[in-house]
Motif scaffolding. Sequence first.
Motif, short mmCIF file in Angstrom:
data_model
loop_
_atom_site.label_atom_id
_atom_site.label_comp_id
_atom_site.label_asym_id
_atom_site.label_seq_id
_atom_site.Cartn_x
_atom_site.Cartn_y
_atom_site.Cartn_z
N ASP A 116 26.07 46.37 51.28
CA ASP A 116 26.39 46.08 52.48
C ASP A 116 28.02 46.28 52.57
O ASP A 116 28.84 46.27 53.70
N GLY A 117 28.84 46.24 51.51
CA GLY A 117 30.11 46.21 51.46
C GLY A 117 31.14 44.96 51.99
O GLY A 117 32.17 45.22 52.06
N VAL A 118 30.30 44.04 51.98
CA VAL A 118 31.23 42.68 52.51
C VAL A 118 31.95 42.11 51.41
O VAL A 118 33.16 41.84 51.60
N VAL A 119 31.49 42.45 49.97
CA VAL A 119 32.32 41.85 48.95
C VAL A 119 32.11 43.34 48.14
O VAL A 119 31.23 43.73 47.86
N PRO A 120 33.59 43.60 47.87
CA PRO A 120 33.34 45.14 46.69
C PRO A 120 32.43 44.83 45.57
O PRO A 120 32.71 44.08 44.76
N LYS A 121 31.74 45.69 45.47
CA LYS A 121 30.66 45.87 44.35
C LYS A 121 31.64 45.81 42.82
O LYS A 121 31.39 45.10 41.89
N GLU A 122 32.90 46.55 42.98
CA GLU A 122 33.76 46.69 41.81
C GLU A 122 34.18 45.29 41.38
O GLU A 122 34.44 44.97 40.25
N LEU A 123 34.52 44.59 42.44
CA LEU A 123 35.30 43.52 42.21
C LEU A 123 34.28 42.40 41.55
O LEU A 123 34.74 41.75 40.56
N VAL A 124 33.10 42.33 41.96
CA VAL A 124 32.13 41.37 41.32
C VAL A 124 31.61 41.80 40.01
O VAL A 124 31.88 40.94 38.94
N LEU A 125 31.49 43.18 39.68
CA LEU A 125 31.04 43.57 38.57
C LEU A 125 32.04 43.87 37.46
O LEU A 125 31.71 43.75 36.20
#
Length: 475
Positions: A116-125
């Motif tokens: 849903d783009g609430v938290v950037p995917k790349e930031l977490v992964l």
Amino acid sequence: MLFDTYHCSGNYDEMFTPNGECRDHYAPFKAALEHMPKKKLYRLQHSTDKAQMAMGMTFNVYHDHEGLEKILHLDIVPRIINGSEWNQLQKGLEQRICALNLFLQDIYNDRKILKDGVVPKELVLSSSDYLEPCVGLTPPKSIWCHITGTDLVRDEKGKFYVLEDNLRCPSGVSYLLESREIVKRAFPELFNRLGVRPVSDYPIKLLNMLQSLTGKERPTVGLLTPGVYNSAYFEHSYLAQQMGVELVTGADLLVQDQKVYMQTTKGIEQIDVLYRRIDDTFIDPLTFNPNSLLGVPGLFDAYRAGNIALANAPGTGVADDKAVYAYVPDIIKYYLDQDPILENVPTYLCEKQDHRQYVLDNIHNLVVKETNAAGGYGMLIGPKSTTADHEKFRALIKSNPRNYIAQPTLSLSTVPTISKENIEPRHVDLRPYILYGDKIEVLPGALTRVALVKGSLVVNSSQGGGSKDTWVLYE
């Protein structure tokens, strides 16, 4: 006469208002100090230092050539928080832990918040603490963060902010518990008269929480320590003793048929729950760091098979990432549909081009932190650093923007603290401890860490900070 020269210098002081009046909940304590001869106060402080050493309340500082063991200096003037203010902090902490736990379950499974783009995917992964072996994992009762130490600070107006979350192996609770016993002996009548909430039942609450993670009626619980040279070994041995559980190292354990056993003088005995005080990537050399000599080969496979419970769950460190921290208000809103009760300190993410440029231009006014560092390391306090330090961190930020965040320099509140000559204000933060088992429980007390150096904002024990007992009142 103790407070005649006491000046708050524009900071929020826990005992005094800006015009020098004592806050109501501190008035009985101030009166007691003023009726105490100064020599007696300093004798009490000296006795406290001796008691800490006699009780073994020490910690190790890595890379310190002056010696391994140091006491975490306990200043006997407590920090006192009134009941209504604490109750609000408790609600905010419960809300935050609930949301972070849902976040951890989601990012290792459905990843809805990322989609849903609430938290950037790349930031977490891209976080160094995001563990691929945990993908698809659901811990017992879907609880990831069983023990949390959340750092709070006040600004100059007295408002509390969350400075950071500690969900991996938060330390310090043993010093809180032992400090309480020491300070109670110093001020027994006052302690009872003020109505201070007790904290002595923490070990039994911790044990009950650990036992609740398995369906067995009488589970065997162990505390997994890296060993005697770890900086928090006193805490490991103290908590194991207080809970009445086994204190074990990796060498004491083995895995057979995806079950974990402890080697004893009577043979091997199965362990059902491990309170592990070893970093994620060191717990199992077969799954994570192959060079680890601290962990147990096959432990993670036994965990995935459901044959042992681990607290905290592996993989929780991603929620400690200071870049992820910046999104916690959005995480709370996403999962709970609530506004955060406790706000974050405003945070600039250096991986964002506009944020990065602002940080580079204003680094002399900001606190810059590595996203996965702890203990006061990897940090720049702009106003108290040299031009050379500023240039060094500018270069570090440019070379690896993802690895840095920046925040405004908060003044931090002050508490009266015994110095060599008198009582003076020193900056403090606050670390409450939260347990998550059948329910979320906030210990009605906290570790107050104090910067012992006049004017310093660094409270970490590894950087020369000390501690105070924290009295939470019923009213």
